[in-house]
Design a protein around this motif. Structure first.
Motif, short mmCIF file in Angstrom:
data_model
loop_
_atom_site.label_atom_id
_atom_site.label_comp_id
_atom_site.label_asym_id
_atom_site.label_seq_id
_atom_site.Cartn_x
_atom_site.Cartn_y
_atom_site.Cartn_z
N GLY A 20 0.80 -1.22 0.00
CA GLY A 20 0.00 0.00 0.00
C GLY A 20 0.83 1.26 0.00
O GLY A 20 2.07 1.22 -0.01
N ASP A 21 0.16 2.39 0.02
CA ASP A 21 0.78 3.70 -0.12
C ASP A 21 1.61 4.05 1.11
O ASP A 21 1.29 3.66 2.24
CB ASP A 21 -0.29 4.76 -0.36
N LEU A 22 2.67 4.85 0.86
CA LEU A 22 3.69 5.00 1.89
C LEU A 22 4.35 6.38 1.80
O LEU A 22 4.72 6.83 0.72
CB LEU A 22 4.75 3.92 1.69
N VAL A 23 4.48 7.04 2.96
CA VAL A 23 5.29 8.25 3.09
C VAL A 23 6.62 7.83 3.70
O VAL A 23 6.64 7.13 4.72
CB VAL A 23 4.63 9.30 4.00
N VAL A 24 7.73 8.26 3.09
CA VAL A 24 9.05 7.77 3.50
C VAL A 24 9.98 8.92 3.85
O VAL A 24 10.11 9.89 3.09
CB VAL A 24 9.69 6.92 2.38
N HIS A 25 10.64 8.79 5.00
CA HIS A 25 11.71 9.70 5.42
C HIS A 25 12.96 8.84 5.63
O HIS A 25 12.89 7.83 6.35
CB HIS A 25 11.37 10.40 6.73
N VAL A 26 14.09 9.22 5.04
CA VAL A 26 15.28 8.38 5.08
C VAL A 26 16.53 9.21 5.32
O VAL A 26 16.73 10.26 4.69
CB VAL A 26 15.47 7.61 3.74
N VAL A 56 5.70 8.34 -1.43
CA VAL A 56 5.68 9.79 -1.27
C VAL A 56 6.84 10.22 -0.37
O VAL A 56 7.12 9.56 0.64
CB VAL A 56 4.35 10.25 -0.65
N VAL A 57 7.50 11.31 -0.74
CA VAL A 57 8.59 11.86 0.07
C VAL A 57 8.38 13.35 0.27
O VAL A 57 7.79 14.03 -0.58
CB VAL A 57 9.97 11.62 -0.60
N PRO A 58 8.86 13.92 1.39
CA PRO A 58 8.79 15.37 1.57
C PRO A 58 9.87 16.06 0.74
O PRO A 58 11.01 15.60 0.69
CB PRO A 58 9.06 15.54 3.07
N THR A 59 9.50 17.15 0.07
CA THR A 59 10.46 17.92 -0.73
C THR A 59 10.36 19.39 -0.32
O THR A 59 10.24 20.28 -1.16
CB THR A 59 10.20 17.74 -2.23
N HIS A 60 10.39 19.64 0.98
CA HIS A 60 10.16 20.97 1.51
C HIS A 60 11.27 21.95 1.08
O HIS A 60 12.41 21.54 0.80
CB HIS A 60 10.09 20.93 3.03
N GLY A 101 17.27 20.16 2.84
CA GLY A 101 17.50 19.31 4.00
C GLY A 101 16.66 18.06 4.07
O GLY A 101 16.54 17.45 5.14
N MET A 102 16.07 17.63 2.96
CA MET A 102 15.23 16.44 2.97
C MET A 102 16.02 15.17 2.65
O MET A 102 15.49 14.07 2.78
CB MET A 102 14.09 16.59 1.96
N GLY A 103 17.26 15.32 2.22
CA GLY A 103 18.12 14.16 2.01
C GLY A 103 18.17 13.68 0.57
O GLY A 103 17.34 14.05 -0.27
N ALA A 104 19.15 12.81 0.32
CA ALA A 104 19.42 12.34 -1.04
C ALA A 104 18.30 11.46 -1.57
O ALA A 104 18.02 11.46 -2.78
CB ALA A 104 20.74 11.59 -1.07
#
Length: 264
Positions: A20-26, A56-60, A101-104
């Motif tokens: 299923g759908d997923l928000v990811v921070h790494v 989905v990833v944050p791209t702030h 600052g959201m990472g590679a």
């Protein structure tokens, strides 16, 4: 030692990552450098979450706002001329703007073919998968991380949120809860947006988001058994259903968050 797709997929399954759908921070640094870069992790996530999953990833982009902690830190101690020069050089948001600052891994997903990005000038997200257009379609200016943002859409879809090498302080779902408490605190935000090559200033009233008590909040949710912890690569990982975490957070914040009157 570098991690590979097979080992990452095995770790994700052991953690209990559902389809299923997923928000990811790494944090790739803490994960351990995947062989062949962040695409390996994206492939492992798709393998375990399934072909129907949207990642989905944050791209702030905090560097285009004069009301962000990034701006306050960068301009601390600047005199009038230097501050004016810094302000003049600040960019207006465009969909092609790099995140801050959201990472590679987040940047890799943002730049991947077929990725869709939401249009918020400060708290955009990027999505890859079958429901990317749907999840990114609405992101109102006065709704950083609320009901009319990708976070709200993902909550309604029953998505999960995965933190690899980071903890509850990075959980964007908890910010959705901040807008659901009685009498949420608000503040005025200012940022720059690029419109047809011209930088435009935007002012808007939004929820005053604050993650200072998220670690305490998350620890309380952990004790309910609603989240899962394990290891992915070289680091710890945290997995939570968005609905469970947000619903709990509304109650916890209502009962426990007490800001001082003079708190900035």
């Amino acid at each position: 030692m570098r991690t590979d797709r097979a080992s990452l997929a095995a770790d994700l399954r052991a953690l209990g990552l559902p389809a299923g759908d997923l928000v990811v921070h790494v944090s790739l640094r803490r994960l351990g450098p995947p062989r062949d870069g962040p695409q390996v992790l994206l492939d492992a996530l798709r393998e375990v979450a399934g072909p129907g999953a949207t990642i989905v990833v944050p791209t702030h982009t905090a560097h285009n706002s004069t009301t962000s902690p990034v701006f306050r830190e960068a301009t601390r101690g600047l005199d009038g001329p230097r501050l004016a020069a810094y302000l003049d050089a600040m960019p207006g948001f465009t969909p092609s703007m790099a995140s801050t600052g959201m990472g590679a891994f987040a940047e890799h997903v943002r730049l991947a073919p077929g990725t869709v990005r939401s249009g918020h000038p400060q708290t955009s997200f990027a999505a890859a998968g079958p429901r990317a257009e749907e999840f990114m379609a609405v992101h109102d200016l006065d709704c950083h991380l609320g009901e009319r943002s990708p976070v709200g859409a993902l909550y309604r879809a029953g998505a999960h949120e995965l933190m690899i090498g980071c903890g509850w302080e990075r959980c964007t779902g908890l910010h959705l809860a901040e807008g659901r408490v009685p009498r949420p605190r608000r503040k005025t935000y200012t940022c720059f947006v690029d419109r047809d090559g011209k930088r435009v200033t935007e002012h808007f009233l939004g929820i005053d988001h604050d993650d200072r008590d998220f670690a305490e909040l998350g620890a309380a949710f952990d004790r309910t058994g609603g989240s899962r912890r394990g290891r992915i690569g070289r680091t710890e990982a945290l997995l939570t259903p968005l609905r469970g975490a947000v619903d709990f957070a509304v109650r916890w914040l209502t009962e426990n968050r007490r800001w001082r009157e003079d708190d900035p």
